[in-house]
Write an enzyme that holds these catalytic residues in place. Structure first.
Site, PDB file in Angstrom:
ATOM      1  N   CYS A  72      29.427  36.005  79.603  1.00 26.57           N
ATOM      2  CA  CYS A  72      30.332  36.622  78.627  1.00 26.57           C
ATOM      3  C   CYS A  72      29.671  37.806  77.930  1.00 26.57           C
ATOM      4  O   CYS A  72      30.350  38.767  77.554  1.00 26.57           O
ATOM      5  CB  CYS A  72      30.754  35.587  77.586  1.00 26.57           C
ATOM      6  SG  CYS A  72      31.801  34.278  78.266  1.00 26.57           S
TER       7      CYS A  72
ATOM      8  N   SER B 183      18.382  -2.933  67.318  1.00 23.91           N
ATOM      9  CA  SER B 183      17.319  -2.214  68.039  1.00 23.91           C
ATOM     10  C   SER B 183      17.487  -0.712  67.891  1.00 23.91           C
ATOM     11  O   SER B 183      16.500   0.022  67.729  1.00 23.91           O
ATOM     12  CB  SER B 183      17.316  -2.622  69.520  1.00 23.91           C
ATOM     13  OG  SER B 183      18.489  -2.179  70.179  1.00 23.91           O
TER      14      SER B 183
ATOM     15  N   LEU C  38      36.207  -2.825  77.350  1.00 24.20           N
ATOM     16  CA  LEU C  38      35.630  -1.540  76.904  1.00 24.20           C
ATOM     17  C   LEU C  38      36.391  -0.346  77.453  1.00 24.20           C
ATOM     18  O   LEU C  38      35.815   0.701  77.726  1.00 24.20           O
ATOM     19  CB  LEU C  38      34.142  -1.444  77.291  1.00 24.20           C
ATOM     20  CG  LEU C  38      33.226  -2.558  76.773  1.00 24.20           C
ATOM     21  CD1 LEU C  38      31.777  -2.263  77.155  1.00 24.20           C
ATOM     22  CD2 LEU C  38      33.355  -2.734  75.271  1.00 24.20           C
TER      23      LEU C  38
ATOM     24  N   GLU D  32      35.535  33.987  75.110  1.00 29.08           N
ATOM     25  CA  GLU D  32      35.435  35.435  74.946  1.00 29.08           C
ATOM     26  C   GLU D  32      36.286  36.171  75.986  1.00 29.08           C
ATOM     27  O   GLU D  32      36.940  37.168  75.675  1.00 29.08           O
ATOM     28  CB  GLU D  32      33.972  35.880  75.060  1.00 29.08           C
ATOM     29  CG  GLU D  32      33.047  35.289  74.007  1.00 29.08           C
ATOM     30  CD  GLU D  32      32.371  34.009  74.460  1.00 29.08           C
ATOM     31  OE1 GLU D  32      31.211  33.785  74.076  1.00 29.08           O
ATOM     32  OE2 GLU D  32      33.000  33.217  75.209  1.00 29.08           O
TER      33      GLU D  32
END
Length: 348
Positions: free
Chosen positions: A87, A298, A212, A53
Site C-alpha cells: 500500500c 495455571s 465448545l 488504503e
C-alpha cells in the site's frame, strides 16, 4: 477532539466493518480528506483482498485531488508484497502529500518500513494519533506478533458465594453444573465466535462433556483444544465428534484423524509454553481458556492472560470447587438478566 482524531475515529469505525472476515490480518480503515472534507473511504473487507488504503484511494471520484489530500489510516501501510501489493507504493505513486497513521505495524515485514518508504518519498508522515484505541482494536494481532502467542481470555462462571462447581461423583458427569442463565449463555457463544481457539482441561472434558461450539448465535466455531495426557478420555465425548477442528495435546503421539489432530508435548515440563508455541505456529491469534479450575489457575499463576470474563450467577452452592482468584483492572461490566459479567484486563 482535534481534527486528526476525528478522522482517525472514522478509520476505526470503518475498520470494525471487517471484523470476522480479515483474520489473521488486522482490521484497517482509511479515509482521505481534502480541504476538511472526506472524499474517499475504504476498509479491509476480506482476507486476501485489497487493503483499506487501496479501497479508499479507488473510491475517490476525482483522483487529481489526491495530490492535495491527507490520508488517514489506523495502521501503518504495508511495505511488502504479500497476497496484495504494498500500500505504501500506491500512496507514493498517487503523490498523496500527507499521511496520518494511528500506530506502527508489529508484523516484521512492515514494522516501520512502510513509514520509512513514505518519508523517503517526501511524504509528511505523522504517527500515534489515537494510538491506544488503534492498538485496542487489533489487540489480538499485536499480541500475536509482539509476544509470540495468542491473546488469552480466561472465562468462568461462579456463584454468589464463589464456587464454580459442586463436588460431583461420576454418576453426575456428562453435563455442566449450570450457574448462569440463557442470556449469559448467548454471551459466551458470541465470545466463542469471536476467537480462534478454546481450551479445556481433562477433568472439564470428562465431567461436563462440552461441545465448545457456537450454537446460540451466528458465527464460526473456534478450534477446540483439550488436554489428555495419557489419551484416557472416552472416544464418545462431544469433543471427538469430528465435526470441528480439534487439537488433543497428549504425551503419546502425533496423529491426524479427520478433524482431530493429536499433538504430542512433554508433560514433564511446563506445558503452557509448549501449547502456546504450537498455537502460534498454527497462526491462532486468540484463545479462550474455558476451564477447569486447575487449568485456569495455571494460566493465572504464570501471568499468561490478557483478559478475564467472570460471570456471576444468582445461585449459591454453600460448598464445592472454589472459583479462581484473580486481580486485574475492571474495564467493563454487563448485566445479563439476573447474572453479572465483569471483564478484567491484566495489568501491563
Amino acid at each position: 477532539m482535534d481534527t486528526n482524531e476525528k478522522y482517525m475515529f472514522r478509520c476505526l469505525e470503518l475498520a470494525k466493518l471487517g471484523a470476522g472476515n480479515v483474520a489473521p490480518n488486522p482490521m484497517v480503515g482509511c479515509v482521505i480528506v481534502h480541504n476538511e472534507k472526506i472524499i474517499g473511504e475504504g476498509y479491509h473487507q476480506n482476507y486476501g483482498e485489497a487493503h483499506a488504503e487501496v479501497n479508499a484511494i479507488n473510491s475517490v471520484i476525482n483522483s487529481a485531488l489526491l495530490k492535495e489530500s491527507t490520508l488517514f489510516v489506523n495502521l501503518e501501510p504495508c511495505a511488502h508484497h504479500g497476497l496484495t501489493p504494498p500500500c505504501s507504493d500506491l500512496i507514493v505513486e498517487k503523490q498523496i502529500p500527507e499521511v496520518i497513521i494511528g500506530t506502527i505495524d508489529s508484523f516484521a515485514k512492515v514494522a516501520g518500513k512502510g513509514i520509512e518508504k513514505l518519508r523517503k518519498a517526501g511524504i509528511d508522515v505523522k504517527v500515534g494519533i489515537l494510538k491506544n484505541e488503534c492498538r485496542e482494536l487489533n489487540k489480538r494481532f499485536f499480541t500475536f506478533y509482539e509476544k509470540n502467542r495468542p491473546y488469552i481470555i480466561l472465562k468462568w462462571a461462579q456463584t454468589q458465594d464463589g464456587f464454580i462447581d459442586i463436588v460431583r461423583t461420576e454418576n453426575e458427569f456428562g453435563e455442566p453444573t449450570w450457574i448462569t442463565g440463557e442470556m449469559a449463555l448467548h454471551r459466551v457463544h458470541k465470545m466463542r465466535a469471536d476467537e480462534d481457539a478454546i481450551i479445556v482441561g481433562t477433568n472439564t472434558a470428562l465431567k461436563d462433556n462440552p461441545s465448545l461450539t457456537v450454537r446460540h448465535c451466528v458465527g464460526k466455531n473456534p478450534v477446540r483444544i483439550v488436554l489428555d495426557r495419557n489419551l484416557n478420555l472416552p472416544e464418545n465425548l462431544n469433543l471427538f465428534d469430528n465435526k470441528v477442528k480439534t487439537l488433543v495435546f497428549n504425551s503419546i503421539q502425533n496423529k491426524e484423524n479427520g478433524n482431530i489432530s493429536f499433538v504430542q508435548i512433554d508433560f514433564r515440563k511446563n506445558i503452557l509454553p509448549q501449547i502456546l508455541k504450537e498455537l502460534h505456529n498454527r497462526k491462532m491469534q486468540s484463545l479462550i481458556v474455558e476451564g477447569g479450575k486447575q487449568l485456569l489457575d495455571s494460566f493465572i499463576n504464570a501471568e499468561l492472560w490478557d483478559e478475564a470474563y467472570v460471570f456471576k450467577g444468582d445461585k449459591k452452592f454453600q460448598n464445592g470447587i472454589q472459583a479462581p482468584q484473580i486481580s486485574g483492572k475492571i474495564v467493563a461490566a454487563e448485566t445479563l438478566n439476573s447474572d453479572k459479567l465483569t471483564i478484567l484486563k491484566n495489568k501491563p
